[in-house]
Design a protein around this motif. Structure first.
Motif, PDB file in Angstrom:
ATOM      1  N   GLY A  19       0.791  -1.230   0.000  1.00  0.00           N
ATOM      2  CA  GLY A  19       0.000   0.000   0.000  1.00  0.00           C
ATOM      3  C   GLY A  19       0.821   1.277   0.000  1.00  0.00           C
ATOM      4  O   GLY A  19       0.274   2.363  -0.173  1.00  0.00           O
ATOM      5  N   LYS A  20       2.138   1.170   0.174  1.00  0.00           N
ATOM      6  CA  LYS A  20       2.984   2.372   0.183  1.00  0.00           C
ATOM      7  C   LYS A  20       3.318   2.798  -1.240  1.00  0.00           C
ATOM      8  O   LYS A  20       3.456   1.971  -2.143  1.00  0.00           O
ATOM      9  N   LEU A  21       3.487   4.095  -1.411  1.00  0.00           N
ATOM     10  CA  LEU A  21       3.791   4.666  -2.719  1.00  0.00           C
ATOM     11  C   LEU A  21       5.106   4.118  -3.258  1.00  0.00           C
ATOM     12  O   LEU A  21       6.104   4.064  -2.548  1.00  0.00           O
ATOM     13  N   HIS A  22       5.096   3.706  -4.534  1.00  0.00           N
ATOM     14  CA  HIS A  22       6.295   3.207  -5.210  1.00  0.00           C
ATOM     15  C   HIS A  22       6.831   4.231  -6.209  1.00  0.00           C
ATOM     16  O   HIS A  22       8.027   4.478  -6.266  1.00  0.00           O
ATOM     17  N   GLN A  23       5.928   4.826  -7.016  1.00  0.00           N
ATOM     18  CA  GLN A  23       6.350   5.802  -8.024  1.00  0.00           C
ATOM     19  C   GLN A  23       5.309   6.899  -8.126  1.00  0.00           C
ATOM     20  O   GLN A  23       4.125   6.657  -7.946  1.00  0.00           O
ATOM     21  N   ILE A  24       5.773   8.097  -8.461  1.00  0.00           N
ATOM     22  CA  ILE A  24       4.863   9.197  -8.772  1.00  0.00           C
ATOM     23  C   ILE A  24       5.510  10.052  -9.845  1.00  0.00           C
ATOM     24  O   ILE A  24       6.700  10.355  -9.783  1.00  0.00           O
ATOM     25  N   GLY A  25       4.708  10.397 -10.835  1.00  0.00           N
ATOM     26  CA  GLY A  25       5.201  11.234 -11.914  1.00  0.00           C
ATOM     27  C   GLY A  25       4.085  11.518 -12.903  1.00  0.00           C
ATOM     28  O   GLY A  25       2.952  11.092 -12.718  1.00  0.00           O
TER      29      GLY A  25
END
Length: 184
Positions: free
Chosen positions: A75-81
């Motif tokens: 559930g934790k963020l892996h990538q953002i863009g």
């Protein structure tokens, strides 16, 4: 008259769009979003088999647009863009499963450019690399998890070797590159 046109347009838009859902064999939701003429549009969500969100973002005419978030199974963020017309553009950030930063760099039309920094699971710098048009040009530095400088390999102008290490500084692989591309 203007209000009638808006109502007709909105009705046509609503009728031409349909909610699309897909599930895993187990019955868990796999993905959900809207389609129009079989192309994905609007907000979409994709899920891991364990029910946790996998990724979410928007589509226009079947291509990813805007900010996308991709998550680890925990559930934790892996990538953002950001995407533009289905291609990654601008700064992208990556995170390890424990929440520490994993990497940061820039993409142009889906290709890595400029300096990319990668980090160990403890959040300390692992390697600094330079890219051009999606090709790896050189390794600036390489460190173990305590900040000790390591042998980065011979990669220069896209040709040579890249040494890969674990967090303790143990060599785990030597990769060969030719013209900025990995050679098996």
């Amino acid at each position: 008259m203007k209000n009638i046109i808006i109502v007709i347009f909105t009705t046509l838009l609503f009728v031409s769009c349909k909610l699309t859902k897909e599930t895993y064999e187990s019955g868990e939701l796999k993905k959900i979003g809207k389609t129009s003429n079989v192309l994905k549009i609007g907000n979409w969500k994709f899920y891991h088999k364990n029910g946790e969100i996998f990724q979410k973002g928007k589509y226009r005419d079947g291509k990813e647009i805007g900010i996308w978030k991709i998550y680890h199974e925990n559930g934790k963020l892996h990538q953002i863009g950001e995407f533009n017309e289905g291609k990654q553009n601008g700064e992208w950030k990556f995170f390890h499963e424990n929440g520490n930063k994993e990497g940061i760099g820039t993409l142009d039309n889906g290709k890595l450019i400029g300096q990319w920094n990668w980090f160990h699971t403890n959040g300390k710098i692992y390697t600094e690399r330079l890219y051009s048009d999606g090709k790896l040009l050189t390794i600036i530095n390489c460190f173990d998890g305590n900040g000790k400088l390591l042998d980065k390999g011979t990669l220069k102008d896209g040709n040579g070797t890249l040494n890969l290490f674990d967090i303790d500084g143990n060599l785990i692989e030597i990769q060969n590159f030719k013209d900025g591309e990995y050679v098996k």
